[in-house]
Write an enzyme that holds these catalytic residues in place. Structure first.
Site, PDB file in Angstrom:
ATOM      1  N   GLN A   6     -11.114   2.615   0.329  1.00  0.00           N
ATOM      2  CA  GLN A   6     -10.494   3.565   1.261  1.00  0.00           C
ATOM      3  C   GLN A   6      -9.320   4.318   0.629  1.00  0.00           C
ATOM      4  O   GLN A   6      -9.028   5.449   0.984  1.00  0.00           O
ATOM      5  CB  GLN A   6     -10.025   2.787   2.494  1.00  0.00           C
ATOM      6  N   ARG A  10       0.837  -1.214   0.000  1.00  0.00           N
ATOM      7  CA  ARG A  10       0.000   0.000   0.000  1.00  0.00           C
ATOM      8  C   ARG A  10       0.866   1.257   0.000  1.00  0.00           C
ATOM      9  O   ARG A  10       0.645   2.191  -0.773  1.00  0.00           O
ATOM     10  CB  ARG A  10      -0.914  -0.025   1.232  1.00  0.00           C
TER      11      ARG A  10
END
Length: 315
Positions: A253, A120
């Protein structure tokens, strides 16, 4: 149950974080060792010795903050008999902290969380060329006004509300020129201050779509279990427990708004009166007091904090 356990996001990192826990408790040391092994990197040495510039890199800061949170949690379980399934009504985390919350509640392993956050962090850093994106904090505007300022500033570029932190603190994210325009528009709308933030990429906006694609691929390969406690998801500001909904919410998100004000308000409206912030710093503890009137925020990140937690009456 009137307690929720929350987990901090990027910005709470500091050189030295977690070191006292590791020195005092073998359970904490084991977590740092597990993260080091998962990443094939002595991340713990970077966390405790620096340099700060390397720790602040998104790809390092994200798994490092998760490691401190899970180290503190494992110590609470061993030393204070904490059982989230019994003692927590909800868990939640701010941005990357949502991975810490899910890991704490047993949705995935510490090793998987570390590897996911490394992916990420790398993907978020690479999504936008350096200097092209920006983020700014708008202080003294409520969310609707801040979001309107961002929309007005876009002018064909990307500019959107990234974090609704509560207490009149909204962060906007997007193309640098658009974010700079948003600062001026926000001031004209009555913002007390508008500050460009020293971040390396424009998180939680549409420019992060390449990172969302990377996370969709990474999360598809991970076994996600139903958490033992409902997780209040950033993008829903509501409790979820179904593995597939968790997977989808973690992808959403990356480009979506962190609805932290609404997350805390949701938990407070469902009976939570004490919010324990587990990990580095006290950012979320400060926000709680501005969002949920009468609620108590308690930060737990050091051996002294663990001792204080053990001494607290809990029911």
């Amino acid at each position: 149950m009137t307690a929720a356990f929350t987990f901090p996001g990027q910005g709470s990192q500091a050189v030295g974080m977690g070191k006292a826990l590791a020195e005092a408790f073998p359970q904490a040391r084991a977590v740092f060792d597990e993260v080091d092994a998962a990443l094939s990197q002595k991340l713990s040495a970077l966390m405790w010795e620096g340099p700060e510039a390397d720790l602040t890199l998104t790809a390092n800061a994200q798994p490092a903050l998760m490691a401190v949170s899970l180290a503190a949690l494992r110590v609470l379980e061993a030393e204070a008999g904490l059982d989230l399934a019994r003692d927590a009504a909800y868990v939640a985390g701010h941005s990357l902290g949502e991975y810490s919350a899910l890991c704490a509640a047993g949705a995935f392993t510490i090793g998987d969380a570390a590897r996911l956050l490394r992916i990420r962090g790398d993907a978020m850093q690479k999504a936008v060329p350096a200097g092209e994106g920006a983020m700014a904090a708008l202080l003294g505007l409520e969310f609707e006004a801040a979001a309107a300022a961002a929309a007005e500033a876009a002018q064909g570029e990307v500019c959107q509300a990234a974090n609704d932190n509560g207490g009149g603190q909204v962060v906007v994210s997007g193309s640098r020129a658009a974010v700079e325009r948003a600062c001026e528009i926000a001031k004209a709308k009555g913002a007390r201050r508008a500050l460009m933030l020293p971040v390396s990429a424009p998180f939680h906006c549409a420019l992060m779509q390449p990172a969302a694609d990377a996370m969709q691929e990474a999360l598809a390969a991970i076994d996600i279990k139903a958490p033992v406690v409902p997780v209040v998801a950033n993008v829903h500001a509501a409790a979820i427990q179904q593995p597939e909904m968790i997977r989808a919410s973690l992808v959403a998100q990356v480009t979506g708004t962190v609805r932290w004000r609404e997350c805390v308000a949701f938990m407070a409206s469902h009976g939570v009166t004490t919010f324990y912030e587990v990990g580095a710093g006290k950012v979320l503890t400060g926000l709680v007091r501005r969002i949920a009137e009468g609620a108590e925020g308690v930060a737990i990140g050091t051996p002294d904090d663990v001792a204080a937690f053990k001494a607290r009456p809990r029911g």
